[in-house]
Design a protein around this motif. Structure first.
Motif, PDB file in Angstrom:
ATOM      1  N   ARG A   1     -13.079  -2.186  -8.960  1.00 46.68           N
ATOM      2  CA  ARG A   1     -13.095  -2.731  -7.606  1.00 46.68           C
ATOM      3  C   ARG A   1     -13.516  -1.674  -6.591  1.00 46.68           C
ATOM      4  O   ARG A   1     -14.359  -1.897  -5.743  1.00 46.68           O
ATOM      5  CB  ARG A   1     -11.699  -3.274  -7.288  1.00 46.68           C
ATOM      6  CG  ARG A   1     -11.574  -3.948  -5.950  1.00 46.68           C
ATOM      7  CD  ARG A   1     -12.122  -5.346  -6.042  1.00 46.68           C
ATOM      8  NE  ARG A   1     -12.173  -5.974  -4.736  1.00 46.68           N
ATOM      9  CZ  ARG A   1     -11.188  -6.697  -4.232  1.00 46.68           C
ATOM     10  NH1 ARG A   1     -10.099  -6.906  -4.925  1.00 46.68           N
ATOM     11  NH2 ARG A   1     -11.313  -7.232  -3.044  1.00 46.68           N
ATOM     12  N   CYS A   2     -12.867  -0.500  -6.680  1.00 43.77           N
ATOM     13  CA  CYS A   2     -13.115   0.531  -5.664  1.00 43.77           C
ATOM     14  C   CYS A   2     -13.897   1.693  -6.253  1.00 43.77           C
ATOM     15  O   CYS A   2     -14.180   2.666  -5.545  1.00 43.77           O
ATOM     16  CB  CYS A   2     -11.794   1.018  -5.098  1.00 43.77           C
ATOM     17  SG  CYS A   2     -10.724   1.774  -6.337  1.00 43.77           S
TER      18      CYS A   2
ATOM     19  N   CYS B   1      -7.038  -0.145  -2.087  1.00 44.75           N
ATOM     20  CA  CYS B   1      -7.610  -1.090  -3.048  1.00 44.75           C
ATOM     21  C   CYS B   1      -6.491  -1.894  -3.714  1.00 44.75           C
ATOM     22  O   CYS B   1      -5.566  -1.317  -4.279  1.00 44.75           O
ATOM     23  CB  CYS B   1      -8.413  -0.332  -4.103  1.00 44.75           C
ATOM     24  SG  CYS B   1      -8.930  -1.355  -5.476  1.00 44.75           S
TER      25      CYS B   1
ATOM     26  N   GLY C   1      -9.797   4.352  -4.839  1.00 44.87           N
ATOM     27  CA  GLY C   1      -8.510   3.814  -4.397  1.00 44.87           C
ATOM     28  C   GLY C   1      -8.557   3.212  -3.003  1.00 44.87           C
ATOM     29  O   GLY C   1      -7.569   2.701  -2.497  1.00 44.87           O
TER      30      GLY C   1
ATOM     31  N   CYS D   1     -11.208   2.188 -11.747  1.00 44.61           N
ATOM     32  CA  CYS D   1     -11.046   0.861 -11.143  1.00 44.61           C
ATOM     33  C   CYS D   1     -12.408   0.277 -10.779  1.00 44.61           C
ATOM     34  O   CYS D   1     -13.170   0.900 -10.043  1.00 44.61           O
ATOM     35  CB  CYS D   1     -10.161   0.962  -9.909  1.00 44.61           C
ATOM     36  SG  CYS D   1     -10.072  -0.586  -8.999  1.00 44.61           S
TER      37      CYS D   1
ATOM     38  N   GLU E   1      -6.678  -3.817  -6.290  1.00 52.11           N
ATOM     39  CA  GLU E   1      -6.838  -3.905  -7.747  1.00 52.11           C
ATOM     40  C   GLU E   1      -6.024  -2.805  -8.439  1.00 52.11           C
ATOM     41  O   GLU E   1      -5.396  -3.035  -9.454  1.00 52.11           O
ATOM     42  CB  GLU E   1      -8.328  -3.763  -8.084  1.00 52.11           C
ATOM     43  CG  GLU E   1      -8.714  -4.194  -9.476  1.00 52.11           C
ATOM     44  CD  GLU E   1      -8.945  -5.696  -9.545  1.00 52.11           C
ATOM     45  OE1 GLU E   1      -9.321  -6.290  -8.516  1.00 52.11           O
ATOM     46  OE2 GLU E   1      -8.742  -6.258 -10.630  1.00 52.11           O
ATOM     47  N   CYS E   2      -6.069  -1.599  -7.903  1.00 58.79           N
ATOM     48  CA  CYS E   2      -5.431  -0.447  -8.560  1.00 58.79           C
ATOM     49  C   CYS E   2      -4.305   0.108  -7.709  1.00 58.79           C
ATOM     50  O   CYS E   2      -3.726   1.137  -8.044  1.00 58.79           O
ATOM     51  CB  CYS E   2      -6.461   0.636  -8.835  1.00 58.79           C
ATOM     52  SG  CYS E   2      -7.237   1.266  -7.331  1.00 58.79           S
TER      53      CYS E   2
END
Ligand SMILES: [Zn+2]
Ligand SMILES: [Zn+2]
Length: 393
Positions: A214-215, A190, A219, A212, A192-193
């Motif tokens: 996003r995921c 991911c 991760g 996060c 984002e993180c």
């Protein structure tokens, strides 16, 4: 703890008790639009309804708060969800342990109706069982961000205008997935993180570690394009040809449309902004569209008047100095300044003349100056004494 008043939030929003997140959201949006204070100026009843709708949505939209509300018939941050330990014991209806299986069944039902897209079930589900990734959700088109670059140009480039090739780094639509961010059955880290599953958010001086978004904390992003890791865009060096207009001034900002970062999900690209810094010239000074110069003159030129040659950005020009010109006097050469492409006019050149004392290296010059001193008997300092006289002196 203040007594929390009992309110039927479901009734306020006009939804059924088992309403899913989507229904609640839709109902809220409809009512919020209807009762918004901006649309109902001065209407106290509408304002009250708007507040109630906000309050109801605030609770029902939040899974934890809604759990508390469903159990106790009111919400208070001091009441922990799931009853039990530390919470109020015994008594009223709905008290007791939280029936997780029943909750999941309700939510599963909601999920079926919802078919796809985010919702309470997905959020809860991913919190308990890990995540399914966001790469499959439909992204909203989003415009790419603008880019800012600084560019130094020398004096003459600015005066005449020029063409510059600028090497920049910009996000471009991913060549592998063509911007969709998805590809086959890959699993990517991911972005984002960076695979940690948590992101740090600042609220004033406080730091929070959040799951996060996003995921969902895993991760990993499933079905994410391996080239761009689901981002849909990749960083690329790019050469941008920029036309520097004639007469550009220091600090001016040029816009190159569409040369910023690529957009997301079909969104337009941002723009590229170039801030120009014009380097200084040792002789010509720019002041807006005017050019300012200092030119020396001799005592005889100042006294007798003369036509002298002065430099301009076009080459040499003749300047007429009248008889009796003083040191520091300024003269204007019209239209010898910088071309202004916006106004389609030219500035002027301002010439400041600087009196040079004669170089007395021979007897003849000295003689002439002595003669001059005898003939020209005016005292150049005669009127300054009045100005410096102290009161009462
Ligand atoms: Zn890609
Ligand atoms: Zn993540």
């Amino acid at each position: 703890m203040p007594a929390a008043s009992k309110k039927d939030y479901y009734e306020t929003l006009g939804v059924a008790k088992g309403a899913d997140a989507d229904e609640i959201r839709k109902a809220y949006r409809k009512l919020a639009r209807k009762y918004h204070p901006d649309l109902n100026p001065g209407d106290k009843a509408a304002e009250e309804r708007f507040k109630n709708v906000q309050e109801a949505y605030d609770v029902l939209n939040d899974d934890e708060k809604r759990k508390v509300y469903d159990q106790y018939g009111f919400y208070s941050p001091n009441v922990p969800p799931n009853g039990g330990g530390g919470g109020p014991q015994g008594g009223g209806p709905g008290f007791g342990g939280f029936d997780f299986s029943e909750y999941m069944r309700q939510q599963a039902g909601a999920q079926e109706e919802e078919s796809s897209g985010g919702g309470a079930f997905r959020d809860i589900f991913s919190n308990f069982f890990g995540n399914r990734g966001r790469a499959t959700t439909t992204a909203q088109p989003e415009r790419g961000s603008d880019l800012e670059y600084g560019l130094n140009v020398d004096f003459w480039q600015a005066i005449r205008g020029t063409q510059v090739k600028l090497n920049i780094m910009r996000q471009e639509t991913c060549p592998t997935c063509h911007g969709s961010g998805a590809s086959g059955s890959n699993v990517a880290v991911c972005p984002e993180c960076d695979g940690s599953g948590t992101v740090t958010q600042m609220a004033g001086a406080m730091k929070f570690n959040l799951t996060c978004p996003r995921c969902g904390g895993s991760g990993r992003l499933k079905n994410a394009c391996p080239t761009c890791r689901g981002e849909g865009r990749t960083m690329h060096p790019d050469t941008v040809e920029v036309r520097i207009p004639q007469g550009v001034a220091s600090g001016s900002r040029l816009r190159v449309a569409g040369k910023g970062n690529a957009g997301v999900a079909g969104g337009a690209a941002g723009d590229l902004y170039i801030t120009i810094r014009v380097e200084e010239h040792p002789f010509f000074k720019r002041n807006g569209d005017n050019i300012e110069v200092q030119v020396p003159m001799t005592v005889s030129e100042a006294g007798l008047g003369a036509k002298i040659e002065v430099p301009t950005i076009d080459g040499r020009a003749l300047l007429k100095i009248p008889q009796g010109t003083q040191n520091g006097q300024k003269f204007r050469l019209r239209d010898k300044g910088v071309f202004n492409s916006r106004k389609n006019t030219r500035g002027d050149e301002i010439v400041e003349v600087v009196l040079r004392a004669p170089d007395v290296h021979n007897e003849r010059t000295r003689e002439l100056l002595r003669e001059l001193a005898q003939v020209d008997a005016t005292d150049p300092r005669h009127d300054i004494w009045d100005k410096v006289q102290q009161p009462g002196a």
